[in-house]
Design a protein around this motif. Structure first.
Motif, PDB file in Angstrom:
ATOM      1  N   ASP A  86     -41.538  38.739 -41.824  1.00 56.89           N
ATOM      2  CA  ASP A  86     -42.448  38.352 -41.740  1.00 56.89           C
ATOM      3  C   ASP A  86     -43.445  39.494 -42.116  1.00 56.89           C
ATOM      4  O   ASP A  86     -43.246  40.399 -42.020  1.00 56.89           O
ATOM      5  CB  ASP A  86     -43.156  37.296 -40.298  1.00 56.89           C
ATOM      6  N   GLY A  88     -45.629  42.184 -41.936  1.00 62.21           N
ATOM      7  CA  GLY A  88     -46.768  43.652 -40.371  1.00 62.21           C
ATOM      8  C   GLY A  88     -46.155  42.986 -38.656  1.00 62.21           C
ATOM      9  O   GLY A  88     -46.631  42.891 -38.337  1.00 62.21           O
ATOM     10  N   ALA A  89     -44.099  42.885 -39.267  1.00 62.55           N
ATOM     11  CA  ALA A  89     -44.005  42.037 -37.985  1.00 62.55           C
ATOM     12  C   ALA A  89     -43.108  42.573 -37.880  1.00 62.55           C
ATOM     13  O   ALA A  89     -42.064  43.214 -38.949  1.00 62.55           O
ATOM     14  CB  ALA A  89     -43.938  40.651 -37.937  1.00 62.55           C
ATOM     15  N   ALA A  90     -41.994  43.049 -36.722  1.00 67.31           N
ATOM     16  CA  ALA A  90     -40.628  43.796 -36.503  1.00 67.31           C
ATOM     17  C   ALA A  90     -40.005  42.862 -36.911  1.00 67.31           C
ATOM     18  O   ALA A  90     -40.669  41.595 -36.433  1.00 67.31           O
ATOM     19  CB  ALA A  90     -40.542  44.177 -34.725  1.00 67.31           C
ATOM     20  N   THR A  92     -37.110  40.029 -36.652  1.00 68.24           N
ATOM     21  CA  THR A  92     -37.082  39.177 -35.007  1.00 68.24           C
ATOM     22  C   THR A  92     -34.714  39.241 -35.294  1.00 68.24           C
ATOM     23  O   THR A  92     -34.259  38.309 -34.597  1.00 68.24           O
ATOM     24  CB  THR A  92     -36.989  38.278 -34.983  1.00 68.24           C
ATOM     25  N   SER A 108     -40.374  45.129 -43.876  1.00 71.26           N
ATOM     26  CA  SER A 108     -39.520  46.355 -42.821  1.00 71.26           C
ATOM     27  C   SER A 108     -38.030  45.973 -42.804  1.00 71.26           C
ATOM     28  O   SER A 108     -38.092  44.797 -42.024  1.00 71.26           O
ATOM     29  CB  SER A 108     -40.236  46.552 -41.163  1.00 71.26           C
TER      30      SER A 108
END
Length: 406
Positions: A86, A88-90, A92, A108
């Motif tokens: 996603d 804006g998110a690290a 998973t 990322s």
């Protein structure tokens, strides 16, 4: 010195190389939105690396590059879709051998991946399985955490005016204020009993409105300076010296419009010589020979010819570089240029730099001529052509560089 001679005539090249006042403006911190065209007083180091994490530069799938070797339209590689990243998110999810993760541009990179294959070279033929038709090498489709700027590396250099991309890079690094040189305070003094303020409604015979001060103020603003129009000084002996004495403590540069030629009433030479050191009185330039360059108490003083066209030409060639230097910039920003074919011969004299106003139409540079007292010659021009000091002219049909006005 005879009252009918110039004191020390220099070439423009000598003036640019030799008239280099040591004075610099003070240093102040300004917020990023106000920093455009300001000159940093020192390098601004990056507090951390940019972009700060390894990210994708394309929409596609994060992969282990080795899992795509040999892939083609006829013999694709098949990878398990393990999840998605996603914005804006690290991440998973990580990439294991034989697997891939869906990636947005800017996302990322998940652990285990070393490349991103573009979505154009993939297809989901079976739910949960991605077909890859092009191989990728390690590093494809990604930028590393410090590929843009490493921690401690300069974001912007000292001594170069900040441009719009510089502001973006500073913002990306979280730098919200910049130490810069203050805008040079340029005091503009007009001289002459015949000169009256622009707002004078009706002129008597022999009077002229002060056009040069307004034009000079515009040039100062264009070079990121702060113009201060200090009014008109009469030809009364001692008046200009008194004015200079009053304004020098608050100025970074003083420009005296008119009064620098060799006529009996011209006061600039005497007033400046009484207060400081004259570097030259007379430049080998056309138009604009009666120019004075001096320093008074460490503050540069430029005495310009009285004719508006001459004054603006000289200030553009010599005054603007001095102004930028005062603000910490040794090399003034280059003006835009274009190539054009000269429409006629231009004569000159060896050892003198000629600045010829031109109009540019369909790739042809048409010289504009007229007395230097006529400001309209300048306003009709698209730019100017330089005849360099060693030359004796330029030939009709020659391709020349035209420096354009903004």
């Amino acid at each position: 010195m005879s009252g009918r001679e110039f004191f020390t005539t220099r070439t423009v090249a000598e003036a640019l190389a030799g008239f280099r006042p040591a004075h610099r403006t003070a240093i102040e911190s300004v917020p990023l939105p106000a920093a455009l065209h300001r000159v940093p007083a020192a390098e601004v180091p990056s507090p951390h690396s940019l972009p700060g994490f390894t990210r994708s530069t394309v929409d596609g799938f994060a992969v282990r590059a080795a899992d795509t070797y040999g892939a083609s339209d006829g013999l694709p590689s098949y990878l398990d879709l393990l999840g998605a990243v996603d914005m804006g998110a690290a991440p998973t999810v990580s990439v294991r051998p034989g697997g891939c993760v869906a990636m947005p541009t800017g996302g990322s990179l998940p652990e285990g991946a070393d490349a991103v294959v573009m979505v154009e070279y993939t297809a989901e033929t079976v739910p949960g399985t991605i077909e890859v038709t092009r191989p990728v090498a390690p590093g494809a489709g990604i930028v590393r955490a410090d590929d843009d700027v490493a921690t401690g590396a300069p974001l912007v250099p000292a001594g170069r005016p900040l441009r719009a991309p510089d502001l973006g890079l500073l913002a990306a690094a979280g730098v919200v204020s910049v130490p810069v040189h203050a805008r040079p305070r340029v005091v503009i003094i007009s001289t002459g009993d015949e000169v009256v303020p622009p707002e004078t409604a009706s002129l008597t015979a022999g009077q002229v409105r002060d056009a040069t001060a307004s034009a000079l103020a515009g040039l100062v603003l264009d070079a990121a300076g702060e113009p201060v129009v200090a009014g008109i000084v009469s030809d009364e002996p001692g008046a200009l010296k008194d004015k200079l004495t009053a304004v020098l403590p608050e100025a970074d540069l003083v420009v005296v419009s008119a009064g620098s030629s060799v006529g009996a009433r011209d006061e600039t030479m005497g007033a400046v010589a009484a207060l400081g050191d004259v570097w030259c009185h007379g430049l080998a330039i056309k138009p604009g020979k009666p120019t004075l360059l001096a320093e008074c108490g460490g503050i540069p003083v430029i005495g310009l010819p009285g004719n508006p066209l001459s004054a603006l030409v000289v200030f553009g060639q010599v005054g603007i570089p001095v102004l930028w230097r005062l603000s910490g910039c040794e090399t003034p920003p280059a003006r835009p240029t274009t190539r054009a074919r000269l429409s006629r011969d231009l004569a000159s004299a060896a050892g003198r730099l000629d600045v010829v106003q031109v109009q540019v139409r369909d790739g042809v540079a048409e010289p504009l001529f007229g007395p230097s007292a006529l400001l309209s010659v300048h306003t009709r021009a698209d730019g100017y052509v330089i005849i360099p000091e060693p030359a004796t002219g330029l030939d009709d049909g020659l391709d020349v560089d035209v420096t354009l006005y903004a």
